[in-house]
Design a protein around this motif. Structure first.
Motif, PDB file in Angstrom:
ATOM      1  N   LEU A  53       0.831  -1.195   0.000  1.00 45.22           N
ATOM      2  CA  LEU A  53       0.000   0.000   0.000  1.00 45.22           C
ATOM      3  C   LEU A  53       0.870   1.252   0.000  1.00 45.22           C
ATOM      4  N   ALA A  54       0.597   2.166  -0.913  1.00 39.65           N
ATOM      5  CA  ALA A  54       1.425   3.364  -1.062  1.00 39.65           C
ATOM      6  C   ALA A  54       1.370   4.253   0.172  1.00 39.65           C
ATOM      7  N   ASP A  55       0.248   4.243   0.893  1.00 43.04           N
ATOM      8  CA  ASP A  55       0.121   5.143   2.043  1.00 43.04           C
ATOM      9  C   ASP A  55       0.743   4.572   3.318  1.00 43.04           C
ATOM     10  N   ILE A  56       1.295   3.348   3.241  1.00 44.50           N
ATOM     11  CA  ILE A  56       2.055   2.791   4.362  1.00 44.50           C
ATOM     12  C   ILE A  56       3.522   2.826   3.980  1.00 44.50           C
ATOM     13  N   GLU A  57       4.222   3.818   4.475  1.00 40.75           N
ATOM     14  CA  GLU A  57       5.602   4.051   4.051  1.00 40.75           C
ATOM     15  C   GLU A  57       6.628   3.339   4.926  1.00 40.75           C
ATOM     16  N   ASP A  58       6.202   2.805   6.054  1.00 38.40           N
ATOM     17  CA  ASP A  58       7.143   2.133   6.947  1.00 38.40           C
ATOM     18  C   ASP A  58       7.744   0.907   6.268  1.00 38.40           C
ATOM     19  N   SER A  59       9.034   0.734   6.446  1.00 37.46           N
ATOM     20  CA  SER A  59       9.705  -0.461   5.942  1.00 37.46           C
ATOM     21  C   SER A  59      10.567  -1.049   7.048  1.00 37.46           C
ATOM     22  N   VAL A  60      10.838  -2.339   6.927  1.00 33.71           N
ATOM     23  CA  VAL A  60      11.631  -3.063   7.915  1.00 33.71           C
ATOM     24  C   VAL A  60      12.774  -3.749   7.180  1.00 33.71           C
ATOM     25  N   TYR A  61      13.954  -3.775   7.801  1.00 30.28           N
ATOM     26  CA  TYR A  61      15.100  -4.456   7.215  1.00 30.28           C
ATOM     27  C   TYR A  61      15.339  -5.771   7.955  1.00 30.28           C
TER      28      TYR A  61
END
Length: 269
Positions: free
Chosen positions: A163-171
């Motif tokens: 989803l474009a509006d969820i910008e959180d990412s995890v490494y």
């Protein structure tokens, strides 16, 4: 009108020919698997060529290992379906690879070509996208639960929502896991115990058939055996010995070709 129609048909034929470029080959398989192309399905076999836009689905049981022109490897577990959406390989420049995972699980060994600036390798599901540069990871998608899972084997994997509006990412790094549910951000990466990691990895080990001359064409004449495994001196079944990990398919195609004298060989991955 006739000229316009002719020009359109020529343009369409040119685009179709470009689209049909071979991007990989079935290196080995066990059980049943099919390739979908232009709305039709055909049985996969060792040495089957793959094109951009192809679908590959495995039965239960059914496992497939694919080697790509960019030296990356992708292994499909039982009851898995993928789409080879995009594959653009430029050894000295930007390369792009996008695969859709519709269901099941895959083990990706991503070549070092994707460490080049501007290059991108990613696998996406309905809920998550995993992007990497030169690493290995496992990605699973459970459509009935709308849940994706990413496990790091080596290197670093960026996990994010589709989803474009969820910008959180995890490494996610080696021996770590993150999950992404429908409409949610990735969970924080968590350590995965060694027994659980090995259990996940064992799902991708199998004995299958390999067409050696087809793989040699990809790798300049090298024989084929799984990286980090020992080759039986008089047989064609290599003993399972999981080692983390070769950086690309070259590491899996580097053993002496002298031991391979049959067209179809059983190889343990």
């Amino acid at each position: 009108m006739t000229r316009l129609l002719l020009a359109f048909l020529v343009s369409l034929a040119t685009a179709t020919a470009a689209y049909a470029v071979e991007i990989g080959t079935v290196a080995s398989l066990r059980g049943s698997a099919e390739i979908g192309r232009n709305g039709a399905w055909s049985e996969a076999s060792a040495g089957s060529p793959l094109q951009q836009g192809d679908r590959i689905r495995t039965g239960n049981p059914g496992r497939v290992r694919i080697v790509f022109q960019d030296d990356s490897l992708l292994t499909l577990n039982d009851d898995t379906e993928i789409v080879l959406d995009e594959s653009v390989f430029t050894p000295e420049g930007e390369s792009r690879s996008l695969t859709s995972l519709l269901r099941g699980a895959v083990n990706a060994v991503v070549s070092e070509y994707y460490e080049n600036p501007g290059s991108e390798y990613s696998i996406r599901t309905a809920t998550a996208t995993a992007g990497v540069r030169g690493t290995e990871f496992i990605m699973s998608y459970f459509p009935e639960r709308e849940l994706a899972e990413v496990i790091g084997i080596s290197g670093q994997v960026e996990v994010r929502s589709t989803l474009a509006d969820i910008e959180d990412s995890v490494y996610v790094t080696a021996s770590e896991v993150s999950q992404v549910g429908a409409g949610k951000a990735p969970t924080p990466s968590q350590p995965l115990s060694e027994p659980l990691l090995e259990e996940r990895l064992e799902r991708f080990d199998f004995v299958g058939t390999t067409r050696i001359e087809d793989l040699a064409a990809w790798q300049g004449g090298a024989g084929f055996v799984a990286g980090g495994r020992e080759s039986a001196p008089t047989g064609f079944v290599a003993r399972q010995e999981r080692v983390h990990r070769p950086n690309d398919a070259g590491g899996l195609l580097s053993d002496s070709p002298a031991i391979f004298t049959e067209r179809q060989l059983g190889v343990r991955f």
